[in-house]
Design a protein around this motif. Structure first.
Motif, PDB file in Angstrom:
ATOM      1  N   ALA A 169     -24.226  -0.353   2.707  1.00 11.99           N
ATOM      2  CA  ALA A 169     -24.583   0.002   4.050  1.00 11.99           C
ATOM      3  C   ALA A 169     -26.091  -0.105   3.992  1.00 11.99           C
ATOM      4  O   ALA A 169     -26.752  -0.151   5.370  1.00 11.99           O
ATOM      5  CB  ALA A 169     -24.081   1.486   4.372  1.00 11.99           C
ATOM      6  N   GLY A 170     -26.918  -0.262   3.168  1.00 12.37           N
ATOM      7  CA  GLY A 170     -28.527  -0.315   3.246  1.00 12.37           C
ATOM      8  C   GLY A 170     -29.310   0.517   2.618  1.00 12.37           C
ATOM      9  O   GLY A 170     -30.553   0.363   2.949  1.00 12.37           O
ATOM     10  N   VAL A 171     -28.804   1.369   2.023  1.00 14.94           N
ATOM     11  CA  VAL A 171     -29.901   2.428   1.350  1.00 14.94           C
ATOM     12  C   VAL A 171     -30.630   1.628   0.063  1.00 14.94           C
ATOM     13  O   VAL A 171     -30.216   0.747  -0.376  1.00 14.94           O
ATOM     14  CB  VAL A 171     -29.299   3.524   0.804  1.00 14.94           C
ATOM     15  CG1 VAL A 171     -28.704   4.409   1.707  1.00 14.94           C
ATOM     16  CG2 VAL A 171     -28.254   3.250  -0.361  1.00 14.94           C
ATOM     17  N   LEU A 172     -31.962   2.130  -0.039  1.00 14.56           N
ATOM     18  CA  LEU A 172     -32.803   1.178  -0.842  1.00 14.56           C
ATOM     19  C   LEU A 172     -32.357   1.298  -2.416  1.00 14.56           C
ATOM     20  O   LEU A 172     -32.914   0.918  -3.221  1.00 14.56           O
ATOM     21  CB  LEU A 172     -34.363   1.628  -0.578  1.00 14.56           C
ATOM     22  CG  LEU A 172     -34.438   1.217   0.953  1.00 14.56           C
ATOM     23  CD1 LEU A 172     -36.413   1.094   1.149  1.00 14.56           C
ATOM     24  CD2 LEU A 172     -34.282  -0.197   1.418  1.00 14.56           C
ATOM     25  N   GLY A 173     -31.874   2.623  -2.635  1.00  9.90           N
ATOM     26  CA  GLY A 173     -31.492   3.213  -3.696  1.00  9.90           C
ATOM     27  C   GLY A 173     -31.167   4.524  -3.575  1.00  9.90           C
ATOM     28  O   GLY A 173     -30.577   4.976  -2.626  1.00  9.90           O
ATOM     29  N   VAL A 174     -30.518   5.379  -4.733  1.00  8.36           N
ATOM     30  CA  VAL A 174     -30.024   6.576  -4.925  1.00  8.36           C
ATOM     31  C   VAL A 174     -31.045   7.553  -5.616  1.00  8.36           C
ATOM     32  O   VAL A 174     -31.817   7.128  -6.555  1.00  8.36           O
ATOM     33  CB  VAL A 174     -28.736   6.593  -5.064  1.00  8.36           C
ATOM     34  CG1 VAL A 174     -27.719   5.795  -4.299  1.00  8.36           C
ATOM     35  CG2 VAL A 174     -28.569   6.211  -6.741  1.00  8.36           C
ATOM     36  N   LYS A 175     -30.741   9.069  -4.999  1.00  9.97           N
ATOM     37  CA  LYS A 175     -31.367   9.798  -5.966  1.00  9.97           C
ATOM     38  C   LYS A 175     -30.350  10.841  -6.371  1.00  9.97           C
ATOM     39  O   LYS A 175     -29.496  11.214  -5.571  1.00  9.97           O
ATOM     40  CB  LYS A 175     -32.361  10.631  -4.790  1.00  9.97           C
ATOM     41  CG  LYS A 175     -32.996  12.193  -4.947  1.00  9.97           C
ATOM     42  CD  LYS A 175     -34.113  12.101  -5.894  1.00  9.97           C
ATOM     43  CE  LYS A 175     -34.503  13.310  -6.118  1.00  9.97           C
ATOM     44  NZ  LYS A 175     -35.031  14.088  -4.635  1.00  9.97           N
ATOM     45  N   SER A 176     -30.825  11.584  -7.425  1.00  5.99           N
ATOM     46  CA  SER A 176     -30.054  12.625  -8.097  1.00  5.99           C
ATOM     47  C   SER A 176     -30.960  13.700  -8.730  1.00  5.99           C
ATOM     48  O   SER A 176     -32.044  13.664  -8.838  1.00  5.99           O
ATOM     49  CB  SER A 176     -29.195  11.979  -9.507  1.00  5.99           C
ATOM     50  OG  SER A 176     -29.925  11.694 -10.400  1.00  5.99           O
ATOM     51  N   PHE A 177     -30.014  14.792  -8.873  1.00  3.09           N
ATOM     52  CA  PHE A 177     -30.699  15.913  -9.638  1.00  3.09           C
ATOM     53  C   PHE A 177     -30.226  16.371 -10.474  1.00  3.09           C
ATOM     54  O   PHE A 177     -28.923  16.537 -10.856  1.00  3.09           O
ATOM     55  CB  PHE A 177     -30.662  17.113  -8.468  1.00  3.09           C
ATOM     56  CG  PHE A 177     -31.625  17.303  -7.390  1.00  3.09           C
ATOM     57  CD1 PHE A 177     -32.497  18.603  -7.557  1.00  3.09           C
ATOM     58  CD2 PHE A 177     -31.667  16.491  -6.262  1.00  3.09           C
ATOM     59  CE1 PHE A 177     -33.526  18.491  -6.589  1.00  3.09           C
ATOM     60  CE2 PHE A 177     -32.769  16.644  -5.490  1.00  3.09           C
ATOM     61  CZ  PHE A 177     -33.753  17.745  -5.370  1.00  3.09           C
ATOM     62  N   MET A 178     -30.983  16.613 -11.782  1.00  2.84           N
ATOM     63  CA  MET A 178     -30.433  17.284 -12.897  1.00  2.84           C
ATOM     64  C   MET A 178     -30.476  18.480 -13.169  1.00  2.84           C
ATOM     65  O   MET A 178     -30.126  19.109 -14.284  1.00  2.84           O
ATOM     66  CB  MET A 178     -31.064  16.446 -14.055  1.00  2.84           C
ATOM     67  CG  MET A 178     -30.951  14.876 -14.001  1.00  2.84           C
ATOM     68  SD  MET A 178     -31.913  14.001 -15.683  1.00  2.84           S
ATOM     69  CE  MET A 178     -30.824  14.387 -16.976  1.00  2.84           C
ATOM     70  N   CYS A 179     -30.860  19.167 -12.152  1.00  6.52           N
ATOM     71  CA  CYS A 179     -30.777  20.823 -11.965  1.00  6.52           C
ATOM     72  C   CYS A 179     -30.203  21.074 -10.722  1.00  6.52           C
ATOM     73  O   CYS A 179     -30.200  20.080  -9.813  1.00  6.52           O
ATOM     74  CB  CYS A 179     -32.127  21.250 -12.265  1.00  6.52           C
ATOM     75  SG  CYS A 179     -33.608  20.772 -10.882  1.00  6.52           S
ATOM     76  N   PRO A 180     -29.837  22.275 -10.242  1.00  9.94           N
ATOM     77  CA  PRO A 180     -29.365  22.684  -8.886  1.00  9.94           C
ATOM     78  C   PRO A 180     -30.325  22.277  -7.939  1.00  9.94           C
ATOM     79  O   PRO A 180     -31.587  22.460  -8.031  1.00  9.94           O
ATOM     80  CB  PRO A 180     -29.311  24.292  -8.880  1.00  9.94           C
ATOM     81  CG  PRO A 180     -28.976  24.692 -10.427  1.00  9.94           C
ATOM     82  CD  PRO A 180     -29.809  23.564 -11.054  1.00  9.94           C
ATOM     83  N   SER A 181     -29.801  21.687  -6.865  1.00  7.09           N
ATOM     84  CA  SER A 181     -31.005  21.319  -5.921  1.00  7.09           C
ATOM     85  C   SER A 181     -31.306  22.213  -4.724  1.00  7.09           C
ATOM     86  O   SER A 181     -32.383  22.048  -4.096  1.00  7.09           O
ATOM     87  CB  SER A 181     -30.250  20.019  -4.990  1.00  7.09           C
ATOM     88  OG  SER A 181     -29.192  20.364  -4.177  1.00  7.09           O
ATOM     89  N   GLY A 182     -30.341  23.084  -4.767  1.00  4.89           N
ATOM     90  CA  GLY A 182     -30.731  24.285  -3.804  1.00  4.89           C
ATOM     91  C   GLY A 182     -30.268  23.858  -2.329  1.00  4.89           C
ATOM     92  O   GLY A 182     -30.024  24.873  -1.496  1.00  4.89           O
ATOM     93  N   ILE A 183     -29.220  22.949  -2.383  1.00  9.39           N
ATOM     94  CA  ILE A 183     -28.431  22.561  -1.164  1.00  9.39           C
ATOM     95  C   ILE A 183     -27.163  22.449  -1.620  1.00  9.39           C
ATOM     96  O   ILE A 183     -26.535  21.548  -2.577  1.00  9.39           O
ATOM     97  CB  ILE A 183     -28.888  21.192  -0.599  1.00  9.39           C
ATOM     98  CG1 ILE A 183     -30.387  21.184  -0.371  1.00  9.39           C
ATOM     99  CG2 ILE A 183     -28.057  20.532   0.567  1.00  9.39           C
ATOM    100  CD1 ILE A 183     -30.548  22.122   0.753  1.00  9.39           C
ATOM    101  N   ASP A 184     -25.984  23.194  -0.966  1.00  8.80           N
ATOM    102  CA  ASP A 184     -24.710  23.257  -1.359  1.00  8.80           C
ATOM    103  C   ASP A 184     -24.051  21.906  -1.237  1.00  8.80           C
ATOM    104  O   ASP A 184     -23.340  21.697  -2.426  1.00  8.80           O
ATOM    105  CB  ASP A 184     -23.822  24.146  -0.465  1.00  8.80           C
ATOM    106  CG  ASP A 184     -24.348  25.564  -0.568  1.00  8.80           C
ATOM    107  OD1 ASP A 184     -25.101  25.948  -1.737  1.00  8.80           O
ATOM    108  OD2 ASP A 184     -24.354  26.508   0.452  1.00  8.80           O
ATOM    109  N   ASP A 185     -24.286  20.948  -0.484  1.00  5.23           N
ATOM    110  CA  ASP A 185     -23.378  19.696  -0.429  1.00  5.23           C
ATOM    111  C   ASP A 185     -24.281  18.532  -1.173  1.00  5.23           C
ATOM    112  O   ASP A 185     -23.938  17.228  -1.124  1.00  5.23           O
ATOM    113  CB  ASP A 185     -23.158  19.558   0.931  1.00  5.23           C
ATOM    114  CG  ASP A 185     -24.383  18.957   1.808  1.00  5.23           C
ATOM    115  OD1 ASP A 185     -25.334  19.466   1.578  1.00  5.23           O
ATOM    116  OD2 ASP A 185     -24.332  18.320   2.713  1.00  5.23           O
ATOM    117  N   PHE A 186     -25.177  18.890  -1.957  1.00  7.83           N
ATOM    118  CA  PHE A 186     -25.777  18.040  -2.995  1.00  7.83           C
ATOM    119  C   PHE A 186     -26.004  18.613  -4.383  1.00  7.83           C
ATOM    120  O   PHE A 186     -26.973  18.950  -4.962  1.00  7.83           O
ATOM    121  CB  PHE A 186     -27.326  17.909  -2.425  1.00  7.83           C
ATOM    122  CG  PHE A 186     -27.924  16.437  -2.996  1.00  7.83           C
ATOM    123  CD1 PHE A 186     -27.627  15.221  -2.224  1.00  7.83           C
ATOM    124  CD2 PHE A 186     -28.439  16.231  -4.076  1.00  7.83           C
ATOM    125  CE1 PHE A 186     -28.153  13.933  -2.555  1.00  7.83           C
ATOM    126  CE2 PHE A 186     -28.929  15.197  -4.504  1.00  7.83           C
ATOM    127  CZ  PHE A 186     -28.936  14.048  -3.658  1.00  7.83           C
TER     128      PHE A 186
END
Length: 512
Positions: free
Chosen positions: A194-211
């Motif tokens: 769909a066109g995202v330039l790449g992806v991001k991840s967290f190796m610890c809790p992000s503070g956002i429930d749906d991430f």
């Protein structure tokens, strides 16, 4: 007559070939940048499509020159050193900026614009107005803290709809890597297609429930897909070490003391995450099973063992890069007032010695690029009145100030204009795959910032700030060098003298 026809026919064939060639070229560009809005009209404060910019200090890939840049239909069509021919006809406007610096617009690859869902935090309108006012001509928006987070094709479409007619600069988008789409590659493939330039991840809790956070196994799964698309994985590289320095509110430590918060996220958190990552990035080398994948470590704070691990991995040929942020280069833990939660971020701002080592890494090229990690929120979550570092939302609000902050602190360490442009334009463009951006060069988009490095200003209530909540920025109240005069995006003069163009004509950037 027949003889004349045979003479003309080859010429017609050549003419048709040229027309087809340029048509195909335009079609390819439209795929990369689906919405092309030309200069002029409400998109620009300058009523010209074809014009020249002249200056005694133009930052080009070949060095700083005194000369002229010719712009037509949103692109740079010539760069001339010295007193070349400018404005050969009366229709061609010439803007003489004198001693002001003409530089490629900044590209900020780490920005949280928070739309859809949390426009009370920021939003495309205020965020990109702030970017334009700061000479930032392209931002890449993170997949959180908007709601819903951008982790699928459908949620990317929601973000694109929300951005329509609201962006004053060009905007690309990172997707999110979470356990669900790491283990269901069809979702991840749909997001990338769909066109995202790449992806991001967290190796610890992000503070956002749906991430939710990812493990190294999720990251391996994601990289196997990203390798086929040849797009990067950006990683928030901290792993919580439960046995170390965990402070709870029932401890006798003062939550208003910045050192209390600093000790909850020691350098070992970054080191633990990066140790796991470089165990995987060895497979991204040429000929490796993950060749084509790339890992990018965001907002590096630790300049000791974490940086050493990155340098070693890069030296052995791993496809790995790293960024740091202006707040780690501007501030140190010793100077943060107790209770001033504007300075809370993660990883945290560390001590003065650490800051010196970060600057050394930036200037020596061990840190590849800079980004803001602009992460705003609402005042009530920042807990400014309570001053509780342990409970306040973390994030530095900074997008409009990338240029003056970096320059004001960097020049003390010998930062040059050319290095500034590499860190904020050339390297970010290459990293995000923005082939027509990042340099003042023929054929590129006319994304340009005009600014005066010697001009000082106080960042106070009298200074026009376009962020939604200026009071939350840790930079307010400081004095800086480097005032932005004008900002051009694809040839559109989108910001001048504290004013923006009447219409938001930035372009959403999608990978194909």
């Amino acid at each position: 007559m027949e003889q004349l026809l045979w003479r003309v026919l080859p010429l017609l064939t050549i003419l048709v070939s040229f027309i087809v060639f340029f048509y195909l070229q335009d079609s390819y560009r439209a795929q990369l940048y689906p919405i092309i809005k030309l200069p002029g009209g409400k998109c620009s404060l300058l009523p010209h499509r074809h014009f020249w910019i002249t200056s005694k200090r133009i930052v080009t890939p070949q060095g700083i020159i005194s000369g002229s840049v010719e712009i037509n239909e949103g692109r740079i069509i010539s760069v001339i050193e010295g007193n070349g021919k400018q404005g050969k006809s009366k229709q061609e406007e010439v803007i003489d900026y004198g001693d002001a610096v003409v530089m490629p617009g900044l590209i900020d690859v780490h920005v949280h614009l928070d739309e859809p869902g949390r426009t009370e935090w920021e939003g495309f309108d205020t965020g990109t107005r702030a970017a334009a006012a700061g000479g930032v001509t392209t931002v890449v928006d993170m997949p959180l803290n908007n709601q819903p987070t951008t982790v699928s094709k459908e949620t990317l479409e929601l973000k694109l709809e929300a951005a329509e007619d609201k962006i004053y600069v060009d905007v690309g988008f990172w997707g999110g890597l979470i356990p669900e789409n790491a283990l269901n590659t069809s979702i991840l493939e749909g997001l990338l297609s769909a066109g995202v330039l790449g992806v991001k991840s967290f190796m610890c809790p992000s503070g956002i429930d749906d991430f939710p956070m990812t493990t190294i196994d999720h990251i391996k799964e994601g990289l196997s897909v990203l390798a086929r698309y040849r797009r990067p994985l950006l990683v928030h590289s901290e792993i919580q070490q439960d046995s170390e320095n965990r402070l709870e509110l029932n401890d006798n430590r003062d939550p208003h003391d910045y050192l209390t918060y600093l000790n909850t996220r020691p350098p070992s958190w970054e080191q633990a995450a990066i140790t796991e990552l470089v165990g995987v990035t060895k497979d991204t080398r040429i000929g490796g099973p993950l060749e084509g994948a790339h890992v990018h470590i965001v907002h590096l704070s630790d300049s000791s063992a974490s940086l050493d691990l990155i340098k070693e991995a890069k030296n052995r040929g791993d496809s790995l890069s790293v960024e740091t942020c202006p707040h780690y280069l501007a501030f140190s833990s010793e100077e943060i007032p107790n209770g001033d939660t504007r300075f809370k971020c993660s990883p945290p701002i560390r001590d003065a010695f650490n800051k010196e080592k970060l600057w050394e890494a930036v200037l020596e090229g061990d840190i590849d690029l800079l980004s803001s990690d602009h992460s705003p929120t609402v005042p009530e979550l920042k807990l400014l009145e309570e001053g509780d570092f342990l409970r306040a939302w973390g994030g530095i609000s900074s997008l409009q100030f990338d240029l003056p902050v970096t320059w004001s602190y960097g020049k003390k360490y010998g930062l040059t204009l050319e290095q500034l442009s590499i860190l904020w334009s050339k390297k970010p463009a290459a990293f995000a795959g923005l082939e027509s951006k990042g340099a003042i060069a023929v054929g590129n988009h006319a994304d340009i910032v005009v600014w005066h490095p010697e001009l000082e200003f106080d960042l106070n209530d009298d200074h026009p700030v376009f962020l939604k909540h200026p009071s939350l920025s840790a930079y307010m109240g400081k004095r800086f060098s480097g005032k932005v005069l004008d900002t051009f995006v694809r040839g559109n003069l989108v910001f001048k003298d504290g004013k923006h163009a009447p219409a938001a004509c930035g372009v959403p950037i999608l990978a194909k």
